[in-house]
Motif scaffolding. Sequence first.
Motif, short mmCIF file in Angstrom:
data_model
loop_
_atom_site.label_atom_id
_atom_site.label_comp_id
_atom_site.label_asym_id
_atom_site.label_seq_id
_atom_site.Cartn_x
_atom_site.Cartn_y
_atom_site.Cartn_z
N HIS A 1 0.86 -1.18 0.00
CA HIS A 1 0.00 0.00 0.00
C HIS A 1 0.90 1.23 0.00
CE1 HIS A 1 -3.77 -2.18 0.85
NE2 HIS A 1 -3.02 -2.95 1.64
N HIS A 2 0.76 2.08 -1.01
CA HIS A 2 1.57 3.29 -1.06
C HIS A 2 0.98 4.42 -0.23
CE1 HIS A 2 4.64 1.94 -3.78
NE2 HIS A 2 3.75 1.49 -4.62
N SER B 1 4.66 0.04 2.23
CA SER B 1 4.94 0.54 0.89
C SER B 1 6.03 -0.25 0.18
CB SER B 1 5.35 2.02 0.96
OG SER B 1 6.50 2.17 1.78
N SER C 1 -4.43 -0.03 -6.48
CA SER C 1 -4.14 1.36 -6.12
C SER C 1 -4.97 2.30 -7.00
CB SER C 1 -2.65 1.68 -6.25
OG SER C 1 -2.26 2.62 -5.28
N GLU D 1 -2.10 7.59 -6.52
CA GLU D 1 -0.82 6.90 -6.47
C GLU D 1 -0.19 6.82 -7.86
OE1 GLU D 1 -3.63 5.60 -5.03
OE2 GLU D 1 -3.08 6.24 -3.01
#
Length: 324
Positions: free
Chosen positions: A42-43, A52, A108, A112
């Motif tokens: 997950h950014h 990340s 995402s 992002e």
Amino acid sequence: MRLGFLTHVQGRGSLAETYRRAQELFVVADELGFDVGWVAQHHTALQGGGLSSPWAFLAYAAARTQRIRLSTAITILPLENPLRLAEDVSVVDNLSGGRVEIGIGSGSGPAEYEAFGADFARKRELTSEGLEVLRRALTGASDFRIQPQPISDFADRIWQGIFSAAGARYAAASGTNLLLNRAAYGYDEPTDEVQRVWADEFLAAWDRPHRPRIGLSRMVFPAKDKRTALAQIQDGVRHATAGFIERGDFPAGQSLDEYLRRFHAFYGHPDEIIAALQKEKVLPVATDLITQFNPGIPDFDAAVHALELIAKEIAPALGWSPAR
């Protein structure tokens, strides 16, 4: 069937503590005999954490574990340079003694993609293009030979997350294993009915010589009873539900039980979970059961106890036994 544990690297303390606790869960899962440990990338921040950089995390997990395999569900491929990613994967594979697998996808959102300079409108094409580069690099078929090379053949160690029957057919055509999310969103039918169609489409389209794998991700949180389980997971579920409502994926004004149903959650006493999973329509064709607590965020001791119950009571009742 292999047994897996997936963490989104969430916790109730500081981010540094959350990362340390997630590493400890990998050690516990390794000692309990889980076959594969998975992390999600997950950014942007999740409630209580988010990871990340999964391959840095897995490199550290490789040094702390002995047997458990290490994988991602998923690495967001369009936001990576696929050749550089192949190098990272191969380094961790060598450090771990050949224990690495990789799940990829296009997950995402637009923010992002914009931050990483990628075109969100082309996310499917970017995933396909990146997968070809990644596969060729990991299997030694690329004009540029990465170093180090993986420990062994990578043909059956690449997974792809999908969300439709067309995606399942594409995964089969591209020769990747199939990853099914914990729930199918946007459908009125139960998740397992929807995903069983996808799994059947995948198997029907498969034409490679090696056996394909189907990874079934499910939210599984056992405790001594439903009330105890809910006390640990309800805050995280409510927070995640608010995001789903805001995006239009869930209707507003429903009960917590209804939202747990939409997350296709299995929680409560191990016997209740076993009985529910025995009715699961995808499990008979799955090769991997991937358990996760997300969107629940239990405290560390409760998470350890849940892993113990999964490995010692739930998975054995479904036919699993730890490899020697």
